[in-house]
Design an enzyme around this catalytic site. Structure first.
Site, PDB file in Angstrom:
ATOM      1  N   TRP A 127     -31.133   4.802 -11.347  1.00 25.84           N
ATOM      2  CA  TRP A 127     -32.228   5.542 -10.693  1.00 25.84           C
ATOM      3  C   TRP A 127     -33.219   6.003 -11.752  1.00 25.84           C
ATOM      4  O   TRP A 127     -32.797   6.485 -12.809  1.00 25.84           O
ATOM      5  CB  TRP A 127     -31.631   6.749  -9.943  1.00 25.84           C
ATOM      6  CG  TRP A 127     -32.649   7.626  -9.274  1.00 25.84           C
ATOM      7  CD1 TRP A 127     -33.734   7.227  -8.538  1.00 25.84           C
ATOM      8  CD2 TRP A 127     -32.678   9.062  -9.277  1.00 25.84           C
ATOM      9  NE1 TRP A 127     -34.421   8.320  -8.077  1.00 25.84           N
ATOM     10  CE2 TRP A 127     -33.801   9.452  -8.513  1.00 25.84           C
ATOM     11  CE3 TRP A 127     -31.866  10.055  -9.831  1.00 25.84           C
ATOM     12  CZ2 TRP A 127     -34.125  10.796  -8.296  1.00 25.84           C
ATOM     13  CZ3 TRP A 127     -32.185  11.386  -9.619  1.00 25.84           C
ATOM     14  CH2 TRP A 127     -33.298  11.749  -8.856  1.00 25.84           C
ATOM     15  N   ASP A 208     -22.854  10.631  -9.079  1.00 26.22           N
ATOM     16  CA  ASP A 208     -24.063  10.944  -8.330  1.00 26.22           C
ATOM     17  C   ASP A 208     -23.830  10.507  -6.878  1.00 26.22           C
ATOM     18  O   ASP A 208     -23.721   9.321  -6.584  1.00 26.22           O
ATOM     19  CB  ASP A 208     -25.240  10.188  -8.961  1.00 26.22           C
ATOM     20  CG  ASP A 208     -26.563  10.570  -8.318  1.00 26.22           C
ATOM     21  OD1 ASP A 208     -26.543  11.161  -7.216  1.00 26.22           O
ATOM     22  OD2 ASP A 208     -27.611  10.269  -8.906  1.00 26.22           O
ATOM     23  N   LYS A 243     -30.890  12.589   1.784  1.00 23.51           N
ATOM     24  CA  LYS A 243     -30.938  11.357   2.582  1.00 23.51           C
ATOM     25  C   LYS A 243     -30.059  11.450   3.822  1.00 23.51           C
ATOM     26  O   LYS A 243     -30.471  11.028   4.900  1.00 23.51           O
ATOM     27  CB  LYS A 243     -30.492  10.151   1.738  1.00 23.51           C
ATOM     28  CG  LYS A 243     -31.003  10.136   0.325  1.00 23.51           C
ATOM     29  CD  LYS A 243     -32.433   9.673   0.202  1.00 23.51           C
ATOM     30  CE  LYS A 243     -32.973  10.066  -1.156  1.00 23.51           C
ATOM     31  NZ  LYS A 243     -33.915   9.208  -1.772  1.00 23.51           N
TER      32      LYS A 243
HETATM   33  C1  LIG Z   1     -29.433   7.978  -7.085  1.00 23.17           C
HETATM   34  C2  LIG Z   1     -30.102   9.258  -6.746  1.00 23.17           C
HETATM   35  N1  LIG Z   1     -29.588  10.403  -7.196  1.00 23.17           N
HETATM   36  C3  LIG Z   1     -30.128  11.581  -6.921  1.00 23.17           C
HETATM   37  C4  LIG Z   1     -31.259  11.683  -6.153  1.00 23.17           C
HETATM   38  C5  LIG Z   1     -31.843  13.057  -5.951  1.00 23.17           C
HETATM   39  O1  LIG Z   1     -31.989  13.476  -4.692  1.00 23.17           O
HETATM   40  P1  LIG Z   1     -32.621  14.883  -4.348  1.00 23.17           P
HETATM   41  O2  LIG Z   1     -33.862  14.585  -3.584  1.00 23.17           O
HETATM   42  O3  LIG Z   1     -31.598  15.568  -3.526  1.00 23.17           O
HETATM   43  O4  LIG Z   1     -32.918  15.619  -5.609  1.00 23.17           O
HETATM   44  C6  LIG Z   1     -31.845  10.513  -5.639  1.00 23.17           C
HETATM   45  C7  LIG Z   1     -33.055  10.574  -4.839  1.00 23.17           C
HETATM   46  O5  LIG Z   1     -33.766   9.641  -4.629  1.00 23.17           O
HETATM   47  C8  LIG Z   1     -31.241   9.274  -5.943  1.00 23.17           C
HETATM   48  O6  LIG Z   1     -31.734   8.121  -5.491  1.00 23.17           O
END
Ligand SMILES: Cc1ncc(COP(=O)(O)O)c(C=O)c1O
Length: 393
Positions: A127, A208, A243
């Protein structure tokens, strides 16, 4: 003071959003930004979320600060969701965070506080906010092989070989499911092997967990987390409700700390709380209060599972649809990996020139490495999308 600053280039994905917005073509397709879209192209608010918000509006009596660790009912409900059981074991502590990103940040700050010279290993690719978060805390970062871009599959041998050479005590950042950006997850058997190596070599997993429920179901998607929690002494789990509850802007998430015993857990938790205190004083409440009300109410929880199932099914359906549309047009492009991957994203299997060409010529927007968000596909645009892909191949 400020004259010393040069301009920070815009985040590529945010830049893409602006470019898409400014594109006047009516047939443009947005496969870039990482939010869910329904069949009509909207990012909906879940029905259960609306209902929980109405409940909070009617019953909430105060906006006074919540505690540093957040709401205990929310934390326990999230811990049960992640670990899939009624956890009373005092090796676990879950605290409320402002989404998954803050959870990751707190986790990494905690890691750095404990040991200054360890390395955090991330998948290649990962990510696009992982490395910036790690860099901003100042930990060493290295990469482990994860995805074979030639064959559009997991590079499992490379992954395991690297794990076998990671020094004990280093941290490995793993995606619980719906790997972002490739969508390609290890199988349960592969997770067993990964867990064995991690446990044997005393590597610390930082998991994660941003997409639980979007791959194969709530319990199935937590398979790796549950397995590792049983087998390793220490681990960290950063969960996001962005999500799976569609609460992106409301910033709801948790950090779960797993440690060797109750004493080390209490101590580690106290340091995580100290980090939160200096970061945002106390966590935000609204999104987590919504999640707590849903998870702690049997009827709403059941309805949430159905709504989340619809999100998961739509993503799967769009994978099948695009693969079929491409197969109908050519036998030369193997897109079967689309149906083997999970969640919102996949690498399409095109290069960066082809990504640019699709944007300029066809108004199809995706991240530079060819990551597509399956939720941007509809029954109405899938044929035009397949035509555009075939045209640039
Ligand atoms: C792999 C991954 N980790 C963490 C997050 C973080 O999400 P948040 O919006 O809750 O900070 C995302 C968001 O796109 C993600 O794709």
């Amino acid at each position: 003071m400020f004259e010393k600053f040069s301009l920070v280039p815009p985040d590529p994905i945010l830049k893409l959003i602006v470019e898409h917005k400014n594109d006047t073509r009516s047939n443009k397709i947005d496969l870039g930004v990482g939010v869910f879209r329904d069949a009509s192209g909207k990012t909906p608010i879940m029905g259960v979320v609306k209902e929980a918000e109405r409940y909070l509006l009617d019953t909430q009596q105060s906006k006074a600060y919540i505690g540093l660790a957040g709401d205990a009912d929310f934390n326990l409900a999230m811990q049960n969701l992640i670990l899939d059981q009624s956890v009373t074991d005092d090796r676990f502590a879950t605290i409320q965070t402002a989404g998954g990103s803050t959870s990751l940040r707190v986790a990494i700050e905690l890691i750095r506080k404990s040991t200054k010279d360890l390395t955090v290993w991330v998948s290649e690719p990962t990510w696009n906010n992982h490395i910036p978060i790690l860099d901003s805390v100042g930990v060493n970062v290295d990469i482990y092989p994860y995805y074979d871009v030639i064959n559009n599959q997991l590079n499992f041998e490379g992954f395991i070989e690297c794990l076998n050479n990671i020094p004990s005590g280093d941290v490995v950042l793993l995606h619980a499911c719906c790997h972002n950006p490739t969508g390609m997850d290890p199988t349960p058997e592969q997770w067993q092997e990964i867990t064995e190596v991690i446990a044997k070599r005393k590597i610390i997993p930082l998991i994660d967990n941003a997409y639980q429920g979007l791959a194969n179901g709530l319990s199935e998607d937590a398979f790796a987390i549950k397995l590792m929690a049983e087998k390793v002494d220490e681990m960290l789990i950063a969960s996001s409700c962005s999500k799976n509850f569609g609460l992106y802007r409301d910033r709801a998430g948790t950090l779960t700390i797993v440690s060797e015993n109750a004493k080390t857990n209490l101590h580690a938790r106290s340091h995580a709380l100290k980090i939160i205190r200096t970061m945002c004083s106390v966590p935000p409440d609204h999104g987590c209060a919504v999640v707590s009300h849903i998870l702690n109410n049997n009827e709403l929880r059941d309805r949430w599972i159905i709504e989340l199932g619809e999100v998961k099914d739509r993503l799967k359906e769009m994978r099948v649809l695009l693969n079929q549309a491409l197969n109908d047009r050519t036998a030369d492009f193997d897109s079967s990996h689309l149906t083997k991957a999970n969640g919102m994203f996949s690498y399409l299997g095109v290069n960066s020139e082809q990504v640019q060409e699709m944007k300029i010529k066809h108004g199809v927007y995706m991240e530079g490495a060819g990551r597509i968000n399956l939720a941007g596909i509809t029954k109405e645009n899938v044929n035009a999308l397949a035509d555009a892909i075939i045209d640039v191949l």
